[in-house]
Design an enzyme around this catalytic site. Structure first.
Site, PDB file in Angstrom:
ATOM      1  N   SER A 157       0.787  -1.114   0.045  1.00  0.00           N
ATOM      2  CA  SER A 157      -0.213  -0.048  -0.110  1.00  0.00           C
ATOM      3  C   SER A 157       0.866   1.280  -0.071  1.00  0.00           C
ATOM      4  O   SER A 157       1.965   1.225   0.366  1.00  0.00           O
ATOM      5  CB  SER A 157      -0.908  -0.028   1.137  1.00  0.00           C
ATOM      6  OG  SER A 157      -1.496   1.206   1.756  1.00  0.00           O
TER       7      SER A 157
ATOM      8  N   TYR B 292      -2.076  -2.615  10.133  1.00  0.00           N
ATOM      9  CA  TYR B 292      -2.009  -2.416   8.937  1.00  0.00           C
ATOM     10  C   TYR B 292      -0.792  -1.833   8.349  1.00  0.00           C
ATOM     11  O   TYR B 292       0.027  -2.459   7.383  1.00  0.00           O
ATOM     12  CB  TYR B 292      -3.389  -1.909   8.193  1.00  0.00           C
ATOM     13  CG  TYR B 292      -3.409  -1.552   6.773  1.00  0.00           C
ATOM     14  CD1 TYR B 292      -3.882  -2.890   6.078  1.00  0.00           C
ATOM     15  CD2 TYR B 292      -2.924  -0.602   6.090  1.00  0.00           C
ATOM     16  CE1 TYR B 292      -4.346  -2.602   4.739  1.00  0.00           C
ATOM     17  CE2 TYR B 292      -3.141  -0.517   4.980  1.00  0.00           C
ATOM     18  CZ  TYR B 292      -3.822  -1.441   3.758  1.00  0.00           C
ATOM     19  OH  TYR B 292      -3.722  -1.463   2.551  1.00  0.00           O
TER      20      TYR B 292
END
Length: 280
Positions: free
Chosen positions: A143, A156
């Site tokens: 990401s 995350y």
């Protein structure tokens, strides 16, 4: 993209979002696609649609956090289609909450899927890909968060930093082995998916507010999963290491992170973020 046509693709997290879109695009490119996910009904539906459209697809229920499950996925793929040309370790989950308030189960699940899932995918598939001696591709989904920091999304963000570092090292290892395996790390920017809708978390007011804000941001500013896939797959096929859905955003995140490290800046909340979250 011609280098992918006729080959076999394995895509984890293929039941929705970017994984689903990559599976559909790979099939349109002429690949035989194996869709892996814990959401059996979702991948069954996607695989059926791919077949109905004239493609070749096989849905396999698999838990990327479980090494035995990934070994079974590799065996099933080999028995059905043979050698794998494209492996996309895409499965991932989001978890919201203050680090000390999240349960041990939430931590284990997030790191198990987001980090160990990538490791398990490589461990299960890379030996045979190397032994085949043919050009092949491994793409690991991280990401743009792998180039930044964010409170309340600690598991995350931590996991995506790990995926980036793992991919960098894996690229070097393939070079050492002189293996014809290209390694890419995928750094999506905002993409309108279910990731926050399906997210785990502690359920506190700040986390709930952050989830709502992020869902709204993705709905308003995120590109579609199909558009993301159309940008990602050609870069992977070209052998690019850094793969993004928004090159300008990726460069901005990278520049900001590089400057922060160069200056040894202590972590600091952006004023607008602090104001919004502390108000909750």
């Amino acid at each position: 993209m011609a280098t992918l046509a006729g080959g076999v693709a394995v895509i984890t997290g293929a039941g929705s979002g970017i994984g689903e879109a990559l599976a559909r695009l790979a099939a349109k490119t002429g690949m035989q696609v194996v869709l892996a996910d814990v959401a059996t009904a979702r991948i069954d539906a996607v695989a059926a649609q791919i077949v109905a459209d004239g493609g070749t697809a096989l849905a396999v229920t698999a838990d990327v956090s479980d090494p035995a499950s990934m070994d079974a996925l590799a065996a099933t793929t080999r028995d059905a289609f043979g050698d794998v040309r494209l492996l996309v370790n895409n499965a991932g989950v989001e978890t919201l909450g203050f680090a000390w308030e999240l349960s041990a189960e939430d931590w284990a699940r997030t790191l198990g899927v987001n980090i160990q899932g990538v490791v398990n995918g490589v461990r299960a598939f890379a030996p045979a890909m190397i032994a085949a001696g043919e050009q092949a591709f491994i793409a690991n989904t991280a990401s743009v968060g792998a180039l930044g920091i964010m409170p309340v999304q600690t598991p995350y963000i931590m996991s995506k930093h790990a995926v980036l570092a793992f991919s960098e090292c894996l690229r070097l290892e393939m070079e050492l082995k002189q293996a014809p395996i290209s390694v890419s790390v995928v750094l999506p920017g905002p993409v309108h998916t279910r990731i926050f809708t399906d997210s785990l978390g502690a359920g506190d007011a700040v986390s709930q507010y952050h989830r709502q804000q992020m869902e709204g941001m993705l709905a308003a500013n995120g590109i579609s999963s199909a558009e993301a896939a159309s940008r990602i797959l050609p870069q992977v096929a070209a052998g690019d290491f850094w793969v993004s859905t928004d090159a300008e955003m990726t460069r901005a995140y990278a520049a900001g992170r590089a400057q922060a490290l160069l200056d040894l800046q202590p972590p600091a909340l952006a004023p607008e973020l602090a104001a919004s979250l502390q108000a909750e």
